[in-house]
Design an enzyme around this catalytic site. Sequence first.
Site, mmCIF file in Angstrom:
data_model
loop_
_atom_site.group_PDB
_atom_site.id
_atom_site.type_symbol
_atom_site.label_atom_id
_atom_site.label_comp_id
_atom_site.label_asym_id
_atom_site.label_seq_id
_atom_site.Cartn_x
_atom_site.Cartn_y
_atom_site.Cartn_z
ATOM 1 N N LYS A 179 -0.874 9.541 -7.313
ATOM 2 C CA LYS A 179 -0.509 8.801 -6.103
ATOM 3 C C LYS A 179 0.843 8.110 -6.284
ATOM 4 O O LYS A 179 1.650 8.047 -5.355
ATOM 5 C CB LYS A 179 -1.609 7.772 -5.795
ATOM 6 N N ASN A 197 8.802 9.219 7.456
ATOM 7 C CA ASN A 197 8.589 10.048 6.256
ATOM 8 C C ASN A 197 9.130 11.468 6.404
ATOM 9 O O ASN A 197 9.695 12.027 5.466
ATOM 10 C CB ASN A 197 7.092 10.115 5.928
ATOM 11 N N SER A 246 4.588 2.333 4.220
ATOM 12 C CA SER A 246 4.201 0.926 4.125
ATOM 13 C C SER A 246 5.385 0.063 3.667
ATOM 14 O O SER A 246 5.517 -1.082 4.079
ATOM 15 C CB SER A 246 3.010 0.771 3.174
ATOM 16 N N GLU A 258 6.047 -3.500 -2.129
ATOM 17 C CA GLU A 258 5.385 -3.088 -3.371
ATOM 18 C C GLU A 258 6.364 -2.425 -4.348
ATOM 19 O O GLU A 258 5.968 -1.605 -5.176
ATOM 20 C CB GLU A 258 4.207 -2.178 -3.027
#
Length: 298
Positions: A179, A197, A246, A258
């Site tokens: 991932k 994306n 995200s 992140e």
Amino acid sequence: MKIGIIGGGSVGLLCAYYLSLDHEVTVLTRRDEQAAAIQSEGVRLYKAGKAFNAHCSAGTAIDSGFDLLVVTVKQHQLRTVFSMLERIKKTNILFLQNGMGHIHDLKDWGADHSVYVGVVEHGAVRKSDTAVEHTGIGAIKWSTFKHAEADRLNAMLQHNHSEFPIRYEMDWYRLLTGKLIVNACINPLTALLRVKNGELLTVPAYFSYMKLVFQEACSILRLEDEEAAWERVRAVCEQTKDNRSSMLVDVTAGRQTEADAILGYLLKEAQLQGRDAVHLAFLHGSIKALERNRNKVF
Ligand code: PAF
């Protein structure tokens, strides 16, 4: 089984709804108001235009009364959770974070708990303190990390809800890196270039940037099958071509991203291996600069 879900974000509410169909679930939140709302209203799930309700308890204190704790907060919120988990009796703890930044912390963590790690492949959007929309059906995949005996837990997590599969995998490193490589290739570039994306596939310059990021990340992670990993990156880009990643959503909303969980982990590994990672360092530096300048008006 008694399950505590730590975190009331999209993943926390999604897990709370589905797991409460077979288990006694308590959602453990940081804010008193959210805990009070869940305690009185339960958790609501929106799916394909319909609404479903589940009864869940809620609270703000993590205690020893759970057979399983599922930690769903973001990696940069884990520090306070770790210190609370150190004060409770030995139990099963499943960490469901994006990226792998928490892996360095978990390796050094002295607590005696049975530790599991996993990934969430569902699409979910939090609608309110008590409601979540299930926007894409995927799976939760989990694996043993340390001091753990997964067989009993695996048997207890079996259920028949086809829209929320839970799959046990033998190799945590393979699971998480599978991932991570996808998130490392898609999220920072889309956030920096401010594109959906799919544009990473259709704009030749962006496609070549993505390939450079892939090659660097792949050699750091020492992936067994690079061709299959690249195919997966391309496939996820294609399947989510109309989505904003995200990280793009976080940057646009002025939230912390992140980047440390995804790129920070890769850079630390590169450093440990004595390797250069110029593209990853550039992306990490750029996203962190965007985070710092989030209130700046030009
Ligand atoms: O983080 C995300 O946005 C998603 O994991 C993914 C797969 C990159 C699709 O947008």
